[in-house]
Scaffold this motif. Structure first.
Motif, PDB file in Angstrom:
ATOM      1  N   GLY A 142       0.690  -1.398  -0.093  1.00 15.16           N
ATOM      2  CA  GLY A 142      -0.003   0.120   0.014  1.00 15.16           C
ATOM      3  C   GLY A 142       1.008   1.246   0.121  1.00 15.16           C
ATOM      4  N   LYS A 143       0.230   2.620  -0.009  1.00 15.48           N
ATOM      5  CA  LYS A 143       1.127   3.714  -0.043  1.00 15.48           C
ATOM      6  C   LYS A 143       1.994   3.832   1.552  1.00 15.48           C
ATOM      7  CE  LYS A 143      -3.013   6.051  -1.694  1.00 15.48           C
ATOM      8  NZ  LYS A 143      -4.210   6.888  -1.809  1.00 15.48           N
ATOM      9  N   PRO A 144       3.062   4.248   1.243  1.00 13.19           N
ATOM     10  CA  PRO A 144       3.632   5.049   0.267  1.00 13.19           C
ATOM     11  C   PRO A 144       4.194   4.604  -0.785  1.00 13.19           C
ATOM     12  CG  PRO A 144       5.231   4.978   2.271  1.00 13.19           C
ATOM     13  CD  PRO A 144       3.624   4.183   2.503  1.00 13.19           C
ATOM     14  N   ALA A 145       4.161   3.087  -1.115  1.00 12.90           N
ATOM     15  CA  ALA A 145       4.448   2.695  -2.387  1.00 12.90           C
ATOM     16  C   ALA A 145       3.680   3.030  -3.756  1.00 12.90           C
ATOM     17  CB  ALA A 145       4.336   1.114  -1.978  1.00 12.90           C
ATOM     18  N   PRO A 146       4.295   3.194  -4.929  1.00 10.61           N
ATOM     19  CA  PRO A 146       3.186   3.529  -5.757  1.00 10.61           C
ATOM     20  C   PRO A 146       2.507   2.553  -6.447  1.00 10.61           C
ATOM     21  CG  PRO A 146       5.461   3.142  -6.473  1.00 10.61           C
ATOM     22  CD  PRO A 146       5.491   2.933  -5.156  1.00 10.61           C
ATOM     23  N   ASP A 147       2.511   1.422  -5.904  1.00 11.23           N
ATOM     24  CA  ASP A 147       1.670   0.178  -6.673  1.00 11.23           C
ATOM     25  C   ASP A 147       0.226   0.794  -6.924  1.00 11.23           C
ATOM     26  OD1 ASP A 147       4.045  -0.271  -5.606  1.00 11.23           O
ATOM     27  OD2 ASP A 147       3.707  -2.394  -5.279  1.00 11.23           O
ATOM     28  N   ILE A 148      -0.575   1.079  -5.854  1.00  6.44           N
ATOM     29  CA  ILE A 148      -1.985   1.051  -6.102  1.00  6.44           C
ATOM     30  C   ILE A 148      -2.226   2.115  -7.266  1.00  6.44           C
ATOM     31  CG2 ILE A 148      -2.162   3.176  -4.402  1.00  6.44           C
ATOM     32  CD1 ILE A 148      -4.812   0.122  -5.401  1.00  6.44           C
ATOM     33  N   TYR A 149      -1.490   3.264  -7.370  1.00  6.25           N
ATOM     34  CA  TYR A 149      -1.396   4.305  -8.585  1.00  6.25           C
ATOM     35  C   TYR A 149      -1.281   3.284  -9.856  1.00  6.25           C
ATOM     36  CZ  TYR A 149      -0.958   7.516  -4.788  1.00  6.25           C
ATOM     37  OH  TYR A 149      -1.355   8.131  -3.410  1.00  6.25           O
ATOM     38  N   ARG A 162       0.903   9.997 -18.451  1.00 10.22           N
ATOM     39  CA  ARG A 162      -0.287  10.672 -18.851  1.00 10.22           C
ATOM     40  C   ARG A 162      -1.286  10.980 -17.842  1.00 10.22           C
ATOM     41  NH1 ARG A 162      -0.028  14.549 -21.919  1.00 10.22           N
ATOM     42  NH2 ARG A 162      -2.058  13.929 -22.818  1.00 10.22           N
ATOM     43  N   CYS A 163      -1.231  10.455 -16.903  1.00 10.57           N
ATOM     44  CA  CYS A 163      -2.199  10.474 -15.721  1.00 10.57           C
ATOM     45  C   CYS A 163      -2.057  11.730 -14.730  1.00 10.57           C
ATOM     46  CB  CYS A 163      -2.094   9.410 -14.800  1.00 10.57           C
ATOM     47  SG  CYS A 163      -2.590   7.868 -15.739  1.00 10.57           S
ATOM     48  N   SER A 179       5.107   7.245  -8.626  1.00 10.10           N
ATOM     49  CA  SER A 179       4.645   6.767  -9.895  1.00 10.10           C
ATOM     50  C   SER A 179       4.928   7.111 -10.925  1.00 10.10           C
ATOM     51  CB  SER A 179       3.062   6.744  -9.582  1.00 10.10           C
ATOM     52  OG  SER A 179       2.424   7.934  -9.829  1.00 10.10           O
ATOM     53  N   GLY A 180       5.286   8.398 -11.151  1.00 13.83           N
ATOM     54  CA  GLY A 180       5.698   9.036 -12.439  1.00 13.83           C
ATOM     55  C   GLY A 180       4.541   9.894 -12.964  1.00 13.83           C
TER      56      GLY A 180
END
Length: 220
Positions: A142-149, A162-163, A179-180
């Motif tokens: 989960g957050k703060p990892a970028p995985d969910i995004y 592009r998000c 996440s970028g």
């Protein structure tokens, strides 16, 4: 629009749940001998979930969390689910004014039940279809990892670059920036202290918005 998709955090971005929830945590911790203000709670626990959330509380109080903490939280959560909570100012109109063809998703640390029930209370459940994602349920980290995004962008079929992501908590912003995506730090909720924007800027957001009218201008 400048972007191909919009990803929302939920608590504190669309739902006015952060201050109420952190006040309940602060009241509980104070009652068991660990004086804590809502501001302390928001500074130390906001945006965390699962083991990270519990670990942060245990670090704050210097001992294991008493068993009745979970019962007290469950009572508050049931009340909120039954009665509903207000939307962040301007959030509903913003959602209703989005182009119908714009891909959008919710990427939250909360459970899908929590998100869905509150979207129903707010009358905008239809706006997100099946693009409701929980860091507890849909990814391992989960957050703060970028995985969910990243998961949400993949489900939308849109390149992460592009998000645009709307986030309000330091924990969430950390993952969103990693996440970028292009990240707006939203300081529209009642839980946002005067220094909140500075905290989010320091974490690398590309823009700050103090209300949803500003969000609309930034993404137009």
């Amino acid at each position: 629009m400048k972007f191909d998709a919009l990803i929302f955090d939920f608590d504190g971005v669309l739902l006015e749940s952060e201050y109420a929830g952190n006040r309940q945590i602060a009241d509980y911790l104070t009652s068991i001998g660990h004086p804590t203000s809502p501001e302390d709670s928001m500074a130390n626990f906001m945006g965390l979930a699962g083991a990270d959330f519990l670990g942060a509380i245990e670090s704050w109080i210097g001992r294991a969390i008493p068993d009745d903490f979970h019962a007290a939280r469950a009572v508050e959560d049931r009340r909120a689910l039954e009665e509903g909570l207000p939307a962040v100012a301007g959030a509903i109109r913003f959602i209703e004014n989005l182009p119908a063809t714009l891909p959008r998703a919710i990427a939250s640390s909360s459970s899908t039940e929590w998100i869905t029930r509150h979207l129903e209370h707010l009358g905008v459940r239809h706006a997100f279809g099946d693009k409701i994602f929980s860091g507890r349920e849909h990814v391992d980290r989960g957050k703060p990892a970028p995985d969910i995004y990243l998961h949400a962008a993949k489900a939308l079929g849109v390149d992460m670059g592009r998000c645009v992501i709307l986030e309000d908590s330091p924990v969430g912003v950390t993952g969103a920036v990693a996440s970028g995506a292009w990240v707006i730090g939203l300081c529209a909720g009642t839980h946002c202290a005067p220094d909140h924007a500075d905290r989010l800027r320091a974490l690398g957001v590309q823009a700050i918005a103090t209300d949803f009218e500003e969000v609309a201008r930034l993404i137009a």
